[in-house]
Design a protein around this motif. Structure first.
Motif, short mmCIF file in Angstrom:
data_model
loop_
_atom_site.label_atom_id
_atom_site.label_comp_id
_atom_site.label_asym_id
_atom_site.label_seq_id
_atom_site.Cartn_x
_atom_site.Cartn_y
_atom_site.Cartn_z
N ASP A 11 9.59 -68.02 30.81
CA ASP A 11 9.71 -66.61 31.20
C ASP A 11 11.17 -66.32 31.56
OD1 ASP A 11 9.65 -64.16 32.40
OD2 ASP A 11 8.08 -64.65 33.85
N CYS A 12 11.77 -65.39 30.86
CA CYS A 12 13.21 -65.15 31.08
C CYS A 12 13.50 -64.64 32.49
CB CYS A 12 13.77 -64.20 30.03
SG CYS A 12 13.03 -62.58 30.01
N HIS A 167 6.87 -62.81 12.61
CA HIS A 167 7.11 -61.97 13.78
C HIS A 167 7.17 -60.50 13.35
CE1 HIS A 167 8.43 -60.57 17.63
NE2 HIS A 167 8.38 -61.79 18.12
N THR A 169 8.38 -57.83 14.69
CA THR A 169 9.57 -57.00 14.94
C THR A 169 10.86 -57.77 14.62
OG1 THR A 169 9.70 -57.67 17.26
CG2 THR A 169 8.37 -55.72 16.77
N LYS A 171 14.28 -58.84 13.22
CA LYS A 171 15.39 -57.98 12.80
C LYS A 171 16.15 -58.65 11.64
CE LYS A 171 14.49 -54.80 15.61
NZ LYS A 171 13.06 -55.00 15.43
N SER A 197 11.48 -64.71 17.02
CA SER A 197 11.60 -65.71 15.96
C SER A 197 13.01 -66.28 15.86
CB SER A 197 11.18 -65.10 14.62
OG SER A 197 12.09 -64.07 14.29
N THR A 199 16.18 -64.70 15.66
CA THR A 199 17.21 -64.10 14.80
C THR A 199 18.60 -64.12 15.45
OG1 THR A 199 15.47 -62.63 13.99
CG2 THR A 199 17.72 -62.07 13.37
N GLU A 215 12.23 -67.70 25.02
CA GLU A 215 11.02 -67.08 24.45
C GLU A 215 9.81 -67.59 25.22
OE1 GLU A 215 10.05 -64.64 22.23
OE2 GLU A 215 8.04 -65.28 22.78
#
Ligand SMILES: C[S@@+](CC[C@H](N)C(=O)[O-])C[C@H]1O[C@@H](n2cnc3c(N)ncnc32)[C@H](O)[C@@H]1O
Length: 243
Positions: A11-12, A167, A169, A171, A197, A199, A215
């Motif tokens: 958890d960030c 994923h 979303t 990018k 994922s 990116t 993540e």
């Protein structure tokens, strides 16, 4: 300090506490989308908003918005404010509002998709995504390069990436690389707290920057770690891999 050039599972909101003050050069992230409407409460938490469409994203549980208190942590860990925040339309005013308390300049960048789903009624096509960029006035200089300076990007939807890394979303890698090249130097550290994922981390790796990824979902964490090693979500090697 969290190890660099690694994607951390967790958890960030917790892990970011291990990052020292003034140690990060750029944050480039796509926080959970906020498919809601209504007003923000006093704590800055997006709550009690009406959940609107975006079936794929809702099914994946990444539509519920997030606690904006992490923005304070972003500012703490950055050497100077230098942040790309991809967002949906509803989030723009919240972010502009938040950063109006700081001495920053900002840009509203857009990614235009040439082949959006035509399934819309009484609304505009879903052919545009937004990314806000904030930088501390007089502190962060942009690199030159005509290609890097554009305020808009035009591509088709990145269906192949979605299929390869599962994923919803994800990018486009080339856009994220441009953003990193424009706003950092080689060996700078790029942080993505909501790395999906992977990116941003891959773009940093391919542009000779260091990175820290975080993540929370073990499935996406594994996909992102494999992606950095040239492995697709189905376990096959990517044909584009350098390895
Ligand atoms: C919009 S996606 C990022 C997509 C990514 N930019 C890409 O290209 O694949 C947001 C990600 O943040 C993750 N996430 C949500 N809350 C989190 C938290 N508290 N800590 C770390 N990751 C989180 C979600 O699991 C999701 O994968």
């Amino acid at each position: 300090m969290l190890e660099v050039n690694k994607i951390h599972l967790g958890d960030c909101y917790e892990l970011i506490k291990q990052i020292p003050d003034n140690s990060i050069d750029l944050i480039l992230t796509v926080p959970p989308y906020d498919f809601h409407c209504g007003t923000i409460n006093k704590t800055g938490i997006f709550k009690n908003r009406y959940v609107a469409p975006g079936k794929e994203i809702v099914n994946m549980n990444i539509n519920s918005g997030y606690d904006m208190s992490i923005l304070k942590e972003f500012i703490r860990v950055l050497k100077n404010i230098n942040i790309f925040l991809w967002c949906n339309k509803e989030q723009i005013k919240d972010y502009l509002n938040y950063f109006s308390n700081y001495d920053v300049s900002f840009e509203i960048l857009t990614w235009h998709k040439t082949n959006p789903t035509p399934l819309t009624k009484n609304t505009f096509l879903p052919d545009t995504e937004y990314c806000l960029y904030f930088r501390e006035k007089g502190k962060v200089n942009l690199n030159d390069g005509y290609d890097l300076k554009s305020k808009y990007y035009i591509t088709s939807t990145n269906k192949a990436d979605k299929d390869n890394y599962l994923h919803p979303t994800i990018k486009p890698l080339e856009i994220i690389k441009k953003q990193i090249l424009h706003t950092t130097q080689e060996n700078d550290i790029v942080l993505d707290c909501f790395c999906g994922s992977g990116t941003t981390c891959l773009a940093a790796q391919e542009t000779n920057r260091q990175f820290i990824g975080i993540e929370v979902d073990p499935k996406y964490h594994k996909i992102a770690v494999n992606r950095l090693n040239g492995i697709l979500a189905n376990g096959q090697m990517s044909i584009f891999t350098k390895f």
